[in-house]
Design a protein around this motif. Structure first.
Motif, short mmCIF file in Angstrom:
data_model
loop_
_atom_site.label_atom_id
_atom_site.label_comp_id
_atom_site.label_asym_id
_atom_site.label_seq_id
_atom_site.Cartn_x
_atom_site.Cartn_y
_atom_site.Cartn_z
N CYS A 1 26.82 3.74 63.42
CA CYS A 1 28.19 4.04 63.00
C CYS A 1 28.26 5.35 62.19
O CYS A 1 29.18 6.15 62.38
N GLU A 2 27.28 5.56 61.34
CA GLU A 2 27.24 6.78 60.54
C GLU A 2 27.05 8.02 61.41
O GLU A 2 27.75 9.03 61.23
N ARG B 1 30.22 8.71 63.30
CA ARG B 1 31.25 9.28 62.42
C ARG B 1 30.95 10.75 62.12
O ARG B 1 31.82 11.61 62.26
N ASN B 2 29.72 11.05 61.74
CA ASN B 2 29.35 12.42 61.39
C ASN B 2 29.28 13.34 62.60
O ASN B 2 29.52 14.54 62.47
N LYS C 1 24.30 0.23 60.96
CA LYS C 1 24.90 1.18 60.00
C LYS C 1 24.61 2.61 60.41
O LYS C 1 25.49 3.47 60.33
N ILE C 2 23.39 2.88 60.85
CA ILE C 2 23.02 4.24 61.24
C ILE C 2 23.83 4.68 62.47
O ILE C 2 24.31 5.81 62.54
#
Length: 170
Positions: free
Chosen positions: A112-113, A116-117, A109-110
């Motif tokens: 991908c986050e 994205r950011n 999750k991290i």
């Protein structure tokens, strides 16, 4: 083609190959490299999270183990930041603009986050080769990233051969 390449690294042996692959691609594409390491207290080889509960919930647990856990955790975070800094210096010395970050949480999750950011064009991640029940029980970071990433993924499997090890084309 690529402007920002996110390279997810951990302290596994294969991580060095993932890093080298990311540096090679960033240099070839004249792209910026973002190194990411994710700490998770629920994964090996990290310290057991048993003593992270407050004393009010478990009054029989003395504070000494919790204090020791916190000190060890802070030392681990410091060591990993030093390691990331050294990887960053290596990439910079190779002529690649590089930054790094260390986050806490679920690695897939991290990754991908952060991609994205940080507007990553490509994520380079290693694959440990877990399958079947071990993948189900332990999860697969590369599988999660493959299915949830906002950009292209390069999954590095196994060791990357050096140029002297690549067999000549016939």
């Amino acid at each position: 083609m690529y402007h920002k390449i996110l390279v997810a690294v951990d302290k596994s042996e294969m991580s060095q190959y993932v890093f080298e692959h990311g540096v090679f691609l960033a240099k070839a594409a004249d792209a910026e490299l973002m190194l990411l390491h994710v700490l998770s207290p629920l994964e090996d080889p990290y310290i057991s999270p048993v003593f992270t509960q407050p004393d009010t919930l478990y009054p029989s647990v003395p504070t000494t183990p919790m204090d020791t856990y916190i000190q060890e955790w802070e030392e681990l975070k410091r060591q990993r930041l030093d390691w990331l800094r050294s990887l960053s210096d290596t990439a910079i010395n190779a002529g690649v603009k590089t930054g790094f970050t260390q986050n806490l949480g679920d690695a897939g999750k991290i990754i991908c986050e952060v991609a994205r950011n940080g507007l990553a064009d490509l994520i380079v991640v290693g694959r440990r080769g877990r399958t079947g029940i071990s993948e189900f029980l332990l999860g697969s970071v590369s599988n999660y990233v493959l299915h949830h990433a906002p950009c292209s993924i390069l999954t590095v499997q196994g060791r990357i051969p050096t140029t002297t090890e690549i067999p000549p084309r016939v």
